[in-house]
Design a protein around this motif. Structure first.
Motif, PDB file in Angstrom:
ATOM      1  N   GLU A   1     -22.743  -9.083 -43.660  1.00  0.00           N
ATOM      2  CA  GLU A   1     -23.683 -10.113 -43.246  1.00  0.00           C
ATOM      3  C   GLU A   1     -25.130  -9.581 -43.717  1.00  0.00           C
ATOM      4  O   GLU A   1     -25.509  -8.374 -43.353  1.00  0.00           O
ATOM      5  CB  GLU A   1     -23.798 -10.628 -41.744  1.00  0.00           C
ATOM      6  CG  GLU A   1     -24.171 -11.831 -41.443  1.00  0.00           C
ATOM      7  CD  GLU A   1     -23.884 -12.453 -40.171  1.00  0.00           C
ATOM      8  OE1 GLU A   1     -24.737 -12.945 -39.396  1.00  0.00           O
ATOM      9  OE2 GLU A   1     -22.738 -12.109 -39.810  1.00  0.00           O
ATOM     10  N   GLU A   2     -26.152 -10.319 -44.190  1.00  0.00           N
ATOM     11  CA  GLU A   2     -27.402  -9.956 -44.317  1.00  0.00           C
ATOM     12  C   GLU A   2     -28.457 -10.451 -43.424  1.00  0.00           C
ATOM     13  O   GLU A   2     -28.317 -11.740 -43.292  1.00  0.00           O
ATOM     14  CB  GLU A   2     -28.026 -10.222 -45.843  1.00  0.00           C
ATOM     15  CG  GLU A   2     -27.100  -9.605 -46.934  1.00  0.00           C
ATOM     16  CD  GLU A   2     -27.574  -9.862 -48.270  1.00  0.00           C
ATOM     17  OE1 GLU A   2     -28.484 -10.764 -48.450  1.00  0.00           O
ATOM     18  OE2 GLU A   2     -26.895  -9.221 -49.307  1.00  0.00           O
ATOM     19  N   LEU A   3     -29.369  -9.533 -42.945  1.00  0.00           N
ATOM     20  CA  LEU A   3     -30.291  -9.752 -41.839  1.00  0.00           C
ATOM     21  C   LEU A   3     -31.554  -9.315 -42.616  1.00  0.00           C
ATOM     22  O   LEU A   3     -31.637  -8.398 -43.147  1.00  0.00           O
ATOM     23  CB  LEU A   3     -30.205  -9.389 -40.618  1.00  0.00           C
ATOM     24  CG  LEU A   3     -28.814  -9.483 -39.888  1.00  0.00           C
ATOM     25  CD1 LEU A   3     -28.605  -9.014 -38.781  1.00  0.00           C
ATOM     26  CD2 LEU A   3     -28.617 -11.292 -39.498  1.00  0.00           C
TER      27      LEU A   3
ATOM     28  N   ASN B   1     -38.816   1.817 -35.168  1.00  0.00           N
ATOM     29  CA  ASN B   1     -37.645   1.941 -35.376  1.00  0.00           C
ATOM     30  C   ASN B   1     -36.979   0.491 -35.388  1.00  0.00           C
ATOM     31  O   ASN B   1     -37.420  -0.089 -34.795  1.00  0.00           O
ATOM     32  CB  ASN B   1     -36.905   2.642 -34.409  1.00  0.00           C
ATOM     33  CG  ASN B   1     -37.193   4.224 -34.821  1.00  0.00           C
ATOM     34  OD1 ASN B   1     -37.496   4.635 -35.802  1.00  0.00           O
ATOM     35  ND2 ASN B   1     -36.937   5.280 -33.785  1.00  0.00           N
ATOM     36  N   ILE B   2     -35.626   0.461 -36.151  1.00  0.00           N
ATOM     37  CA  ILE B   2     -34.823  -0.657 -35.718  1.00  0.00           C
ATOM     38  C   ILE B   2     -33.892  -0.398 -34.938  1.00  0.00           C
ATOM     39  O   ILE B   2     -33.286   0.729 -34.869  1.00  0.00           O
ATOM     40  CB  ILE B   2     -34.352  -0.855 -37.265  1.00  0.00           C
ATOM     41  CG1 ILE B   2     -35.310  -1.421 -38.270  1.00  0.00           C
ATOM     42  CG2 ILE B   2     -33.233  -2.254 -37.036  1.00  0.00           C
ATOM     43  CD1 ILE B   2     -34.566  -1.488 -39.751  1.00  0.00           C
ATOM     44  N   HIS B   3     -33.680  -1.176 -34.081  1.00  0.00           N
ATOM     45  CA  HIS B   3     -32.710  -1.106 -32.904  1.00  0.00           C
ATOM     46  C   HIS B   3     -31.600  -1.905 -32.985  1.00  0.00           C
ATOM     47  O   HIS B   3     -31.631  -2.941 -32.931  1.00  0.00           O
ATOM     48  CB  HIS B   3     -33.317  -1.280 -31.415  1.00  0.00           C
ATOM     49  CG  HIS B   3     -32.324  -0.823 -30.381  1.00  0.00           C
ATOM     50  ND1 HIS B   3     -32.198   0.511 -30.049  1.00  0.00           N
ATOM     51  CD2 HIS B   3     -32.022  -1.686 -29.333  1.00  0.00           C
ATOM     52  CE1 HIS B   3     -31.259   0.478 -29.049  1.00  0.00           C
ATOM     53  NE2 HIS B   3     -31.218  -0.748 -28.670  1.00  0.00           N
ATOM     54  N   LEU B   4     -30.191  -1.413 -32.908  1.00  0.00           N
ATOM     55  CA  LEU B   4     -29.258  -2.208 -33.257  1.00  0.00           C
ATOM     56  C   LEU B   4     -28.309  -2.108 -31.863  1.00  0.00           C
ATOM     57  O   LEU B   4     -28.224  -1.212 -31.248  1.00  0.00           O
ATOM     58  CB  LEU B   4     -28.151  -1.590 -34.115  1.00  0.00           C
ATOM     59  CG  LEU B   4     -28.265  -1.894 -35.666  1.00  0.00           C
ATOM     60  CD1 LEU B   4     -29.567  -1.167 -36.017  1.00  0.00           C
ATOM     61  CD2 LEU B   4     -27.007  -1.724 -36.357  1.00  0.00           C
TER      62      LEU B   4
ATOM     63  N   LEU C   1     -32.553 -10.461 -34.415  1.00  0.00           N
ATOM     64  CA  LEU C   1     -31.583 -11.202 -35.210  1.00  0.00           C
ATOM     65  C   LEU C   1     -30.168 -10.740 -34.624  1.00  0.00           C
ATOM     66  O   LEU C   1     -29.997  -9.632 -34.167  1.00  0.00           O
ATOM     67  CB  LEU C   1     -31.706 -10.793 -36.487  1.00  0.00           C
ATOM     68  CG  LEU C   1     -33.022 -11.304 -37.392  1.00  0.00           C
ATOM     69  CD1 LEU C   1     -33.332 -10.475 -38.457  1.00  0.00           C
ATOM     70  CD2 LEU C   1     -33.566 -12.563 -37.368  1.00  0.00           C
ATOM     71  N   LYS C   2     -29.375 -11.706 -35.137  1.00  0.00           N
ATOM     72  CA  LYS C   2     -27.822 -11.179 -34.656  1.00  0.00           C
ATOM     73  C   LYS C   2     -26.828 -11.634 -35.693  1.00  0.00           C
ATOM     74  O   LYS C   2     -26.979 -12.629 -36.545  1.00  0.00           O
ATOM     75  CB  LYS C   2     -27.484 -11.558 -33.436  1.00  0.00           C
ATOM     76  CG  LYS C   2     -27.116 -13.039 -33.233  1.00  0.00           C
ATOM     77  CD  LYS C   2     -26.755 -13.473 -31.528  1.00  0.00           C
ATOM     78  CE  LYS C   2     -25.729 -14.508 -31.499  1.00  0.00           C
ATOM     79  NZ  LYS C   2     -25.268 -14.738 -30.308  1.00  0.00           N
TER      80      LYS C   2
ATOM     81  N   VAL D   1     -26.966  -7.415 -32.491  1.00  0.00           N
ATOM     82  CA  VAL D   1     -27.980  -7.754 -32.153  1.00  0.00           C
ATOM     83  C   VAL D   1     -29.199  -6.644 -32.685  1.00  0.00           C
ATOM     84  O   VAL D   1     -28.930  -5.419 -32.313  1.00  0.00           O
ATOM     85  CB  VAL D   1     -28.402  -7.922 -30.838  1.00  0.00           C
ATOM     86  CG1 VAL D   1     -29.863  -8.263 -30.770  1.00  0.00           C
ATOM     87  CG2 VAL D   1     -27.315  -9.241 -30.267  1.00  0.00           C
ATOM     88  N   VAL D   2     -30.048  -7.066 -33.690  1.00  0.00           N
ATOM     89  CA  VAL D   2     -30.846  -6.204 -34.541  1.00  0.00           C
ATOM     90  C   VAL D   2     -32.316  -6.548 -33.990  1.00  0.00           C
ATOM     91  O   VAL D   2     -32.836  -7.749 -34.051  1.00  0.00           O
ATOM     92  CB  VAL D   2     -30.839  -6.455 -35.930  1.00  0.00           C
ATOM     93  CG1 VAL D   2     -31.847  -5.476 -36.633  1.00  0.00           C
ATOM     94  CG2 VAL D   2     -29.351  -5.906 -36.771  1.00  0.00           C
ATOM     95  N   THR D   3     -33.096  -5.482 -33.557  1.00  0.00           N
ATOM     96  CA  THR D   3     -34.302  -5.795 -32.857  1.00  0.00           C
ATOM     97  C   THR D   3     -35.392  -4.835 -33.690  1.00  0.00           C
ATOM     98  O   THR D   3     -35.231  -3.752 -33.774  1.00  0.00           O
ATOM     99  CB  THR D   3     -34.446  -5.588 -31.515  1.00  0.00           C
ATOM    100  OG1 THR D   3     -33.486  -6.163 -30.809  1.00  0.00           O
ATOM    101  CG2 THR D   3     -35.812  -5.969 -30.819  1.00  0.00           C
TER     102      THR D   3
END
Length: 168
Positions: free
Chosen positions: A54-56, A66-69, A39-40, A31-33
């Motif tokens: 996979e491309e998001l 920041n991008i949080h995974l 997005l996931k 899960v990318v926030t």
């Protein structure tokens, strides 16, 4: 559209030695926030070394964000188990984009980012010129878990009509 600076494409490539959360394996997904965006990836069944490829794509409105995974194990009858998390600081990458470089030899390293206490890099990460764009490949060491890494790449996409890098 007024506050969008551009887009950031994340290529979530694979996981390495992810934590076991089921009997002998896991069913991981990412899960990318970033801000209010979430997005996931798809779930990869029974694999602690999944290949997502996979491309998001995220809309960037603030380079300080920041991008949080977060990595999870998909469960059918219970709540999904957390398998670790990591943060991506995009500021070093944005600095490379702001240089406004046009033509470099393919594979030319523009900047090297070293792992430190404030990022989740497990090894040196390079911003590299490829096919007319600067991309950054990275391996992130997951936090709050016993083991696991995520391999990914980020790429800036200029959005016509957006503020772009001039909006910073």
């Amino acid at each position: 559209m007024n506050n969008i600076l551009g887009l950031l494409r994340l290529r979530i490539k694979r996981g390495i030695n992810l934590a076991v959360r089921d009997t002998k394996t896991s069913d991981p997904y990412v899960v990318v926030t970033m801000g209010s965006q979430k997005l996931k990836t798809k779930v990869i069944k029974k694999n602690c070394n999944p290949q997502w490829n996979e491309e998001l794509t995220l809309s960037v409105t603030n380079f300080e964000e920041n991008i949080h995974l977060e990595v999870y194990d998909k469960d059918t009858l219970t709540v999904d188990d957390k398998m670790g998390d990591a943060d991506i600081d995009i500021k070093p990458y944005v600095e490379c984009i702001k240089m406004g470089l046009d033509v470099l030899p393919k594979g030319c390293a523009v900047k090297k980012v070293q792992p430190n206490r404030t990022n989740c890099l497990s090894s040196e990460s390079c911003c590299v010129w490829e096919n007319g764009k600067i991309v950054q490949d990275m391996i992130l060491k997951l936090k709050n878990v016993e083991c696991g890494e995520i391999v990914l790449q980020i790429e800036w996409i200029h959005l016509p009509g957006s503020k772009g890098l001039a909006g910073v």
